[in-house]
Write a protein that holds these residues in place. Structure first.
Motif, PDB file in Angstrom:
ATOM      1  N   ASN A 164       0.848  -1.197   0.000  1.00 55.73           N
ATOM      2  CA  ASN A 164       0.000   0.000   0.000  1.00 55.73           C
ATOM      3  C   ASN A 164       0.880   1.242   0.000  1.00 55.73           C
ATOM      4  N   LEU A 165       0.514   2.236  -0.798  1.00 57.81           N
ATOM      5  CA  LEU A 165       1.265   3.479  -0.865  1.00 57.81           C
ATOM      6  C   LEU A 165       0.838   4.413   0.255  1.00 57.81           C
ATOM      7  N   MET A 166       1.784   5.237   0.687  1.00 60.44           N
ATOM      8  CA  MET A 166       1.476   6.241   1.701  1.00 60.44           C
ATOM      9  C   MET A 166       0.650   7.357   1.063  1.00 60.44           C
ATOM     10  N   PRO A 167      -0.155   8.077   1.864  1.00 59.54           N
ATOM     11  CA  PRO A 167      -0.924   9.195   1.290  1.00 59.54           C
ATOM     12  C   PRO A 167      -0.001  10.336   0.884  1.00 59.54           C
ATOM     13  N   ASP A 168      -0.481  11.233   0.023  1.00 57.84           N
ATOM     14  CA  ASP A 168       0.313  12.363  -0.442  1.00 57.84           C
ATOM     15  C   ASP A 168       0.695  13.259   0.727  1.00 57.84           C
ATOM     16  N   ARG A 169       1.874  13.899   0.609  1.00 59.97           N
ATOM     17  CA  ARG A 169       2.331  14.814   1.653  1.00 59.97           C
ATOM     18  C   ARG A 169       1.566  16.127   1.583  1.00 59.97           C
ATOM     19  N   ARG A 170       1.490  16.807   2.738  1.00 64.00           N
ATOM     20  CA  ARG A 170       0.850  18.112   2.762  1.00 64.00           C
ATOM     21  C   ARG A 170       1.729  19.131   2.036  1.00 64.00           C
ATOM     22  N   VAL A 171       1.126  20.215   1.583  1.00 59.56           N
ATOM     23  CA  VAL A 171       1.860  21.278   0.915  1.00 59.56           C
ATOM     24  C   VAL A 171       2.696  22.018   1.950  1.00 59.56           C
ATOM     25  N   ARG A 172       3.973  22.297   1.629  1.00 59.75           N
ATOM     26  CA  ARG A 172       4.867  22.991   2.551  1.00 59.75           C
ATOM     27  C   ARG A 172       4.457  24.459   2.630  1.00 59.75           C
ATOM     28  N   THR A 173       4.163  24.951   3.840  1.00 61.39           N
ATOM     29  CA  THR A 173       3.705  26.338   4.005  1.00 61.39           C
ATOM     30  C   THR A 173       4.864  27.318   4.098  1.00 61.39           C
ATOM     31  N   ALA A 174       6.044  26.875   4.498  1.00 63.81           N
ATOM     32  CA  ALA A 174       7.216  27.752   4.621  1.00 63.81           C
ATOM     33  C   ALA A 174       8.415  27.026   4.027  1.00 63.81           C
ATOM     34  N   PRO A 175       9.375  27.772   3.463  1.00 68.03           N
ATOM     35  CA  PRO A 175      10.561  27.115   2.911  1.00 68.03           C
ATOM     36  C   PRO A 175      11.413  26.498   4.022  1.00 68.03           C
ATOM     37  N   ARG A 176      12.224  25.560   3.652  1.00 71.02           N
ATOM     38  CA  ARG A 176      13.096  24.912   4.640  1.00 71.02           C
ATOM     39  C   ARG A 176      14.118  25.899   5.167  1.00 71.02           C
ATOM     40  N   VAL A 177      14.381  25.843   6.463  1.00 74.35           N
ATOM     41  CA  VAL A 177      15.324  26.747   7.113  1.00 74.35           C
ATOM     42  C   VAL A 177      16.284  25.911   7.939  1.00 74.35           C
ATOM     43  N   VAL A 178      17.575  26.225   7.864  1.00 69.91           N
ATOM     44  CA  VAL A 178      18.573  25.525   8.671  1.00 69.91           C
ATOM     45  C   VAL A 178      18.496  26.054  10.090  1.00 69.91           C
ATOM     46  N   LYS A 179      18.346  25.158  11.043  1.00 67.53           N
ATOM     47  CA  LYS A 179      18.250  25.568  12.445  1.00 67.53           C
ATOM     48  C   LYS A 179      19.619  25.961  12.966  1.00 67.53           C
ATOM     49  N   ARG A 180      19.659  26.995  13.801  1.00 67.55           N
ATOM     50  CA  ARG A 180      20.904  27.412  14.424  1.00 67.55           C
ATOM     51  C   ARG A 180      21.018  26.719  15.782  1.00 67.55           C
ATOM     52  N   ALA A 181      22.183  26.172  16.059  1.00 64.80           N
ATOM     53  CA  ALA A 181      22.379  25.439  17.304  1.00 64.80           C
ATOM     54  C   ALA A 181      22.535  26.377  18.492  1.00 64.80           C
TER      55      ALA A 181
END
Length: 47
Positions: free
Chosen positions: A1-18
């Protein structure tokens, strides 16, 4: 069985600062400022 479609990304990916998670998406101010330090030595009064 295939997984359901992913949700639409609301914000671009951001690198977290440690260092700090408080303002992780903002810009970092790396400017330096000159500081002046003065020390005054006070002599104690003679008894």
């Amino acid at each position: 069985n295939l997984m359901p479609d992913r949700r639409v990304r609301t914000a671009p990916r951001v690198v977290k600062r440690a260092i700090s998670k408080y303002n992780a998406k903002g810009t970092v101010d790396r400017t330096t400022y000159k500081a002046t330090i003065s020390i005054d030595v006070l002599a104690s009064p003679e008894p």
